[in-house]
Design an enzyme around this catalytic site. Sequence first.
Site, PDB file in Angstrom:
ATOM      1  N   ILE A  95       0.742  -1.364   0.173  1.00  0.00           N
ATOM      2  CA  ILE A  95      -0.060   0.094  -0.172  1.00  0.00           C
ATOM      3  C   ILE A  95       0.799   1.190   0.124  1.00  0.00           C
ATOM      4  CG2 ILE A  95      -1.720   1.388   1.391  1.00  0.00           C
ATOM      5  CD1 ILE A  95      -2.972  -1.211   2.247  1.00  0.00           C
ATOM      6  N   GLY A 151       0.083  -5.548   0.817  1.00  0.00           N
ATOM      7  CA  GLY A 151      -1.220  -5.495   0.003  1.00  0.00           C
ATOM      8  C   GLY A 151      -0.831  -6.526  -1.165  1.00  0.00           C
ATOM      9  N   ASP A 154      -1.936  -9.888  -0.471  1.00  0.00           N
ATOM     10  CA  ASP A 154      -3.456  -9.884  -0.531  1.00  0.00           C
ATOM     11  C   ASP A 154      -3.512 -10.294  -2.278  1.00  0.00           C
ATOM     12  OD1 ASP A 154      -4.556  -8.913   2.124  1.00  0.00           O
ATOM     13  OD2 ASP A 154      -3.109  -7.343   1.791  1.00  0.00           O
ATOM     14  N   GLU A 174       1.205  -5.917   7.742  1.00  0.00           N
ATOM     15  CA  GLU A 174       0.175  -4.867   8.473  1.00  0.00           C
ATOM     16  C   GLU A 174       0.276  -4.729   9.735  1.00  0.00           C
ATOM     17  OE1 GLU A 174      -1.675  -5.850   4.574  1.00  0.00           O
ATOM     18  OE2 GLU A 174      -0.426  -7.157   6.155  1.00  0.00           O
ATOM     19  N   ASP A 182      -6.680  -6.349   5.955  1.00  0.00           N
ATOM     20  CA  ASP A 182      -8.230  -6.527   5.619  1.00  0.00           C
ATOM     21  C   ASP A 182      -8.776  -6.470   4.384  1.00  0.00           C
ATOM     22  OD1 ASP A 182      -7.363  -4.162   5.030  1.00  0.00           O
ATOM     23  OD2 ASP A 182      -8.600  -2.907   6.316  1.00  0.00           O
TER      24      ASP A 182
END
Length: 305
Positions: A95, A151, A154, A174, A182
Amino acid sequence: MKDRSPCSDTWSQFSRQVLIRAMSSSGPTSPYTTLSICRPTPSITHVELHRPEKRNAMNKAFWREMVQCFNEISDDSDCRVVLVSGAGKIFTAGIDLMDMASDVLQPDGDDTARISWNLRRTITKYQETFSVIERCPKPVLVAVHGACVGGGVDLITACDIRLCTQDAWFQVKEVDVGLAADVGTLQRLPKVIGSRSLVNELALTARKMYADEAKSSGLVSRVFPDKDALMAGALEMAEEISARSPVAVQGTKINLIYSRDHSVAEGLDYMALWNMSMLQTNDVMKSAQASMEKKSPKTIEFSKL
């Protein structure tokens, strides 16, 4: 296959390497500012994260553009396989905190309820960025080189096949920035890696996992010596998949994901419902005939799906 591209088996290794380098040279493709899209063969779509100067960090535009890109790919009957990679020195730094801070740290709202409601809407919007990859009926291969942080984990856990270079490393980052992941890692990583203890360790300590451990744990299925070898191997695998019946390939992906999230009995029932229509395809006879004649699936001309 009809209209075989230069990536066919007759191409030299040199020609393949030229193509691979060209795949990373075009830069962001309109209407995208963070992605470069190209077609190395008529049936393979290459989606490249393309903010190399920012280590492919995921800014606001990225989260929106990935959804648009994969929705278009899902509806593209020419595309049979997707290959995802990153431009520059690493796959992604995760991110872009500077760009995303206002959305996460300063949500709109007059009171706790309204702030929470708006923040939930923001989080679910970002979750869609990677869920759309999983929902895409076309198999998605991801080729990771260098760092795959936050991310990035993810993203890759929403893909179907994960490959990496020997220098690749992965980090569920994170907890180091004060939050629980999340947008998919905590939900998908336990289904990718067999060891719940290892998943918990990675998520709670934010330690780095290097390529050999990623391979042995099942996060990736193959490790390549460098990025050129990685992209060549990924492209070769994508070509192999794209040569098969799109009815068979897309049905396989959809049923694998359904069975992952349901009981064996539910998965079998869904499979029966699926194939009661999908078996009524000319692709079965074409594939059987080629097999009896000891021909490669690449010689079969399958209709678009």
